[in-house]
Enzyme design. Structure first.
Site, PDB file in Angstrom:
ATOM      1  N   LYS A 226      71.135  72.438  95.083  1.00 45.94           N
ATOM      2  CA  LYS A 226      70.487  73.304  96.061  1.00 45.94           C
ATOM      3  C   LYS A 226      71.232  73.252  97.410  1.00 45.94           C
ATOM      4  O   LYS A 226      72.316  73.766  97.501  1.00 45.94           O
ATOM      5  CB  LYS A 226      69.013  72.924  96.184  1.00 45.94           C
ATOM      6  CG  LYS A 226      68.287  72.894  94.813  1.00 45.94           C
ATOM      7  CD  LYS A 226      68.174  74.258  94.151  1.00 45.94           C
ATOM      8  CE  LYS A 226      67.813  74.240  92.675  1.00 45.94           C
ATOM      9  NZ  LYS A 226      66.574  73.567  92.323  1.00 45.94           N
TER      10      LYS A 226
ATOM     11  N   ARG B 293      84.354  58.463  82.781  1.00 48.97           N
ATOM     12  CA  ARG B 293      82.899  58.636  82.715  1.00 48.97           C
ATOM     13  C   ARG B 293      82.190  57.721  83.699  1.00 48.97           C
ATOM     14  O   ARG B 293      81.064  57.993  84.117  1.00 48.97           O
ATOM     15  CB  ARG B 293      82.417  58.394  81.279  1.00 48.97           C
ATOM     16  CG  ARG B 293      80.924  58.521  81.109  1.00 48.97           C
ATOM     17  CD  ARG B 293      80.457  58.841  79.702  1.00 48.97           C
ATOM     18  NE  ARG B 293      81.232  58.298  78.611  1.00 48.97           N
ATOM     19  CZ  ARG B 293      81.220  57.017  78.219  1.00 48.97           C
ATOM     20  NH1 ARG B 293      80.487  56.140  78.858  1.00 48.97           N
ATOM     21  NH2 ARG B 293      81.957  56.628  77.208  1.00 48.97           N
TER      22      ARG B 293
ATOM     23  N   TYR C 146      58.209  70.343  89.751  1.00 48.72           N
ATOM     24  CA  TYR C 146      59.188  71.270  89.174  1.00 48.72           C
ATOM     25  C   TYR C 146      58.900  71.393  87.674  1.00 48.72           C
ATOM     26  O   TYR C 146      58.761  70.384  86.988  1.00 48.72           O
ATOM     27  CB  TYR C 146      60.568  70.666  89.438  1.00 48.72           C
ATOM     28  CG  TYR C 146      61.747  71.465  88.966  1.00 48.72           C
ATOM     29  CD1 TYR C 146      62.022  72.720  89.501  1.00 48.72           C
ATOM     30  CD2 TYR C 146      62.626  70.940  88.033  1.00 48.72           C
ATOM     31  CE1 TYR C 146      63.134  73.433  89.081  1.00 48.72           C
ATOM     32  CE2 TYR C 146      63.745  71.650  87.618  1.00 48.72           C
ATOM     33  CZ  TYR C 146      63.987  72.894  88.146  1.00 48.72           C
ATOM     34  OH  TYR C 146      65.083  73.585  87.733  1.00 48.72           O
TER      35      TYR C 146
ATOM     36  N   ASP D  39      61.129  63.444  94.083  1.00 56.06           N
ATOM     37  CA  ASP D  39      62.090  64.539  94.079  1.00 56.06           C
ATOM     38  C   ASP D  39      62.090  65.094  95.505  1.00 56.06           C
ATOM     39  O   ASP D  39      61.160  65.771  95.934  1.00 56.06           O
ATOM     40  CB  ASP D  39      61.637  65.596  93.051  1.00 56.06           C
ATOM     41  CG  ASP D  39      62.611  66.761  92.933  1.00 56.06           C
ATOM     42  OD1 ASP D  39      63.377  66.999  93.881  1.00 56.06           O
ATOM     43  OD2 ASP D  39      62.578  67.443  91.893  1.00 56.06           O
TER      44      ASP D  39
HETATM   45  C1  PLP Z   1      66.293  73.021  91.029  1.00 53.43           C
HETATM   46  C2  PLP Z   1      65.445  71.839  91.122  1.00 53.43           C
HETATM   47  C3  PLP Z   1      65.629  70.760  90.276  1.00 53.43           C
HETATM   48  C4  PLP Z   1      66.640  70.766  89.156  1.00 53.43           C
HETATM   49  O1  PLP Z   1      67.951  70.831  89.594  1.00 53.43           O
HETATM   50  P1  PLP Z   1      69.082  71.409  88.607  1.00 53.43           P
HETATM   51  O2  PLP Z   1      70.346  71.023  89.286  1.00 53.43           O
HETATM   52  O3  PLP Z   1      68.834  72.883  88.524  1.00 53.43           O
HETATM   53  O4  PLP Z   1      68.900  70.723  87.299  1.00 53.43           O
HETATM   54  C5  PLP Z   1      64.826  69.662  90.434  1.00 53.43           C
HETATM   55  N1  PLP Z   1      63.875  69.621  91.379  1.00 53.43           N
HETATM   56  C6  PLP Z   1      63.673  70.636  92.216  1.00 53.43           C
HETATM   57  C7  PLP Z   1      62.622  70.520  93.251  1.00 53.43           C
HETATM   58  C8  PLP Z   1      64.447  71.783  92.124  1.00 53.43           C
HETATM   59  O5  PLP Z   1      64.202  72.808  92.934  1.00 53.43           O
END
Ligand code: PLP
Length: 390
Positions: A205, A55, A108, A180
């Protein structure tokens, strides 16, 4: 090392690879030791790649952490099982009961859910701010404000924030800036250089890049690592080695994929800009996108994700549009090699301070690596179905 070289080389030290090109997938929960001294050393050196328990990390995840640090220019990185887990991990590491958070109104949507629901329950208050606020954010900072949470461009509506101005106001009052940076990626927005303290990525992404794994990370300076570590340890956050492997593998081609996504998306957006159905384009490289000038100043590129607003259209029309697509598949997420489409009605239902003036629905596209001519034919036919159902 220059960026292209970091993308290819980082996290490939022989201590991880043993000579293979890609860092192998190390499946391990238990790790064993020959001496008590070795066991104690492994436990104490988590930040320096000590192996003590699954972990707490293994060579595959350490290799990915190292690569993300090198790319962002950070001193430390922690991995999470999703991008959203990275967001919750970062915020919960630094916010306590009685604290106040400032958050961009266009974040988001699940990030909004976290602060409105769980953080409210924990006694942490959040105020949303207009993403175009710039230096005026100073007026919203209170004595108990702990975090300004930014995302630029905003999800779906694509406003670009003046991060340096927000960071200056935050730091004058000792407030942490989190961002983010999933859209910008470490390549197109140098978050630390622009004053961000904790940088979050949904690796799901463009880093994974092939729509087949979920992962997130937070990168930070050394002074913030202990708190992030404590939170991960207490909450049990970790990333599976298989998904770390897929993120590392995707990372190697990030630059060249982004270039093609950017080129294809720009051509599609230019074509859409000439369509009579389109009210305006929300792509940071277009003057019609709020914050376009800031994007030109602070970012070094775009990618395949942007939105556009239609002049009119109810759900019957957008449903007909989406259900017949050949290449733009209907689906959440983005950043894989393939094209995606989503439509949004009633954006103002998840806005609290900025509202939403446009009358027509918003369409968000992720433009993949298909041939642009084929994509445009797909969209042309989509508009035919749309118009027939208006
Ligand atoms: C998709 C996304 C997230 C979340 O990511 P996950 O891996 O789907 O939890 C956070 N911020 C942005 C801008 C995103 O597009």
């Amino acid at each position: 090392m220059k960026e292209d070289t970091i993308i290819v080389s980082s996290g490939r030290d022989k201590k991880y690879t043993h000579g293979a090109i890609n860092t192998p997938v190390y499946h391990a929960s238990t790790l064993t030791f020959d001496t008590v001294k070795d066991m104690k050393r492994a436990n104490a050196n988590r930040h320096k790649g000590g192996l003590s328990y699954g972990r707490r990390g293994n060579p595959t995840t350490y290799a990915l952490e190292e690569a993300m640090c090198d790319l962002e220019g950070a001193e430390g990185c922690f991995l999470y099982p999703s991008g959203l887990a990275a967001i919750t991990g970062a915020i919960l590491s630094f916010a306590s009961a009685g604290d106040h958070i400032l958050m961009a109104d266009g974040v988001y949507e699940p990030t909004r859910g976290l602060v409105n629901k769980m953080l409210t329950r924990l006694g942490i208050e959040t105020t949303f701010y207009d993403p175009m606020i710039g230096p005026d954010i100073a007026g919203l900072i209170r004595g108990n404000t702990r975090i300004i949470f930014t995302e630029s461009p905003c999800s779906v509506t694509m406003e670009i924030q003046d991060i340096p101005a927000i960071a200056r106001a935050a730091h004058a009052r000792g407030v942490l800036v989190m961002m983010d940076n999933t859209w910008g990626t470490p390549l197109h927005f140098k978050a630390f250089d622009h004053g961000v303290d904790l940088v979050i990525h949904a690796l799901t992404k463009y880093i994974v890049g092939h729509s087949d794994a979920m992962a997130g990370c937070v990168t930070a300076r050394a002074e913030h690592m202990q708190q992030l570590f404590d939170m991960s340890y207490q909450m049990g956050y970790c990333l599976s080695p298989d998904d770390a492997y897929l993120a590392l593998r995707g990372l190697r081609t990030l630059k060249i994929r982004l270039q093609q996504h950017e080129k294809n998306a720009f051509e599609v957006a230019k074509w859409l800009d000439g369509r009579p159905e389109v009210d305006h384009i929300r792509h940071p490289a277009f003057a019609s996108c709020p914050g376009h000038e800031i994007w030109k100043r602070d970012f070094t590129g775009a990618n395949g994700l942007f939105s556009f607003v239609l002049k009119q259209g109810y759900e019957a029309a957008t449903t007909a549009m989406m259900e017949g697509m050949k290449h733009f598949k209907m689906g959440f997420s983005w950043g894989g090699y393939e094209s995606l489409i989503l439509t949004y009605h009633g954006i103002d239902s998840y806005r609290t301070v900025t509202g939403w003036a446009a009358k027509g629905p918003l369409v968000r596209l992720h433009v993949g690596l298909e041939d642009v001519d084929d994509l445009i034919v797909d969209l042309e036919q989509a508009f035919e179905r749309f118009n027939q159902n208006l």
